[in-house]
Design a protein around this motif. Sequence first.
Motif, short mmCIF file in Angstrom:
data_model
loop_
_atom_site.label_atom_id
_atom_site.label_comp_id
_atom_site.label_asym_id
_atom_site.label_seq_id
_atom_site.Cartn_x
_atom_site.Cartn_y
_atom_site.Cartn_z
N ARG A 51 2.00 -25.35 27.71
CA ARG A 51 1.78 -23.92 27.52
C ARG A 51 2.68 -23.41 26.40
N ARG A 52 2.09 -22.59 25.54
CA ARG A 52 2.87 -21.97 24.48
C ARG A 52 3.53 -20.71 25.02
N ARG A 53 4.70 -20.46 24.50
CA ARG A 53 5.42 -19.25 24.91
C ARG A 53 4.81 -18.06 24.19
N LEU A 54 4.50 -17.04 24.92
CA LEU A 54 3.87 -15.86 24.37
C LEU A 54 4.88 -15.03 23.60
N GLN A 55 4.56 -14.71 22.35
CA GLN A 55 5.43 -13.88 21.52
C GLN A 55 5.11 -12.42 21.78
N LEU A 56 6.02 -11.71 22.40
CA LEU A 56 5.82 -10.30 22.69
C LEU A 56 6.46 -9.46 21.59
N PRO A 57 5.88 -8.29 21.30
CA PRO A 57 6.51 -7.42 20.30
C PRO A 57 7.85 -6.91 20.82
N ARG A 58 8.72 -6.57 19.87
CA ARG A 58 10.02 -6.07 20.26
C ARG A 58 9.89 -4.76 21.02
N CYS A 59 10.82 -4.53 21.88
CA CYS A 59 10.85 -3.29 22.64
C CYS A 59 11.06 -2.12 21.69
N ALA A 60 10.49 -0.98 22.01
CA ALA A 60 10.60 0.19 21.15
C ALA A 60 12.05 0.65 21.01
N THR A 61 12.87 0.36 22.02
CA THR A 61 14.26 0.78 21.93
C THR A 61 15.06 -0.07 20.96
N GLU A 62 14.59 -1.29 20.68
CA GLU A 62 15.29 -2.17 19.76
C GLU A 62 15.01 -1.80 18.30
N GLN A 63 13.87 -1.18 18.05
CA GLN A 63 13.50 -0.85 16.69
C GLN A 63 14.16 0.45 16.26
N ARG A 64 14.46 0.54 14.99
CA ARG A 64 15.02 1.77 14.45
C ARG A 64 13.91 2.75 14.17
N PRO A 65 14.20 4.03 14.26
CA PRO A 65 13.16 5.01 13.95
C PRO A 65 12.85 4.97 12.46
N PRO A 66 11.62 5.35 12.08
CA PRO A 66 11.28 5.37 10.67
C PRO A 66 12.23 6.29 9.90
N PRO A 67 12.50 5.98 8.63
CA PRO A 67 13.48 6.77 7.89
C PRO A 67 13.07 8.21 7.68
N PHE A 68 11.75 8.50 7.70
CA PHE A 68 11.35 9.89 7.46
C PHE A 68 11.69 10.80 8.63
N LEU A 69 11.94 10.24 9.82
CA LEU A 69 12.31 11.10 10.95
C LEU A 69 13.70 11.69 10.75
N ALA A 70 14.57 10.95 10.09
CA ALA A 70 15.92 11.45 9.87
C ALA A 70 15.93 12.57 8.85
N ALA A 71 14.95 12.57 7.92
CA ALA A 71 14.94 13.56 6.85
C ALA A 71 13.97 14.71 7.12
N THR A 72 13.44 14.79 8.32
CA THR A 72 12.46 15.84 8.63
C THR A 72 13.18 17.14 8.94
N ARG A 73 12.72 18.21 8.32
CA ARG A 73 13.28 19.54 8.57
C ARG A 73 12.41 20.23 9.61
N TYR A 74 12.88 20.24 10.84
CA TYR A 74 12.09 20.79 11.93
C TYR A 74 12.01 22.32 11.88
N ASP A 75 12.98 22.98 11.30
CA ASP A 75 12.88 24.43 11.17
C ASP A 75 11.74 24.79 10.21
N TRP A 76 11.58 24.02 9.14
CA TRP A 76 10.50 24.23 8.19
C TRP A 76 9.15 23.96 8.86
N LEU A 77 9.07 22.87 9.63
CA LEU A 77 7.82 22.53 10.35
C LEU A 77 7.47 23.59 11.38
#
Length: 141
Positions: free
Chosen positions: A30-56
């Motif tokens: 049996r081959r070991r199933l490759q699962l995607p990384r957990c969402a908590t391990e991934q960094r947020p996309p860079p545009f989230l850090a630069a989003t101006r929520y007051d403008w939105l």
Amino acid sequence: MKLKLRLVSAAAPAAAQQLAPSAPVPTQPRRRLQLPRCATEQRPPPFLAATRYDWLRLAAAHRGKVTQLAVMLSCLAAEQGSSTVRPTRAALRRFAVSRDAAYDALRKLEAAGLVYVWRLPGRVPKVSLVEPGTDQALRLS
């Protein structure tokens, strides 16, 4: 509804045991199933850090596709690292905004004082995001 019954003789289980192989059948490992990384391990996309929520938030006060267009413009600005962007057809398609709806939304954002738009015939408009209530370029932080 008719029920179909099948008669089974008493010798049938014994016959099935005689047909069963005595040695185990070799199987592939049996081959070991490759699962995607957990969402908590991934960094947020860079545009989230630069989003101006007051403008939105100010842009979201309008009806129609204004909010979607504002999110698209904010994402493009963060990805490009500039407060001046061009909403191309590919970007509009990615955010599910038609050209007509985009032009209407740009007019509404311009009337609200959230963007400046430079329009030329036959060209994609050049949009500059500005600080709410001023004519200064939007600071991406």
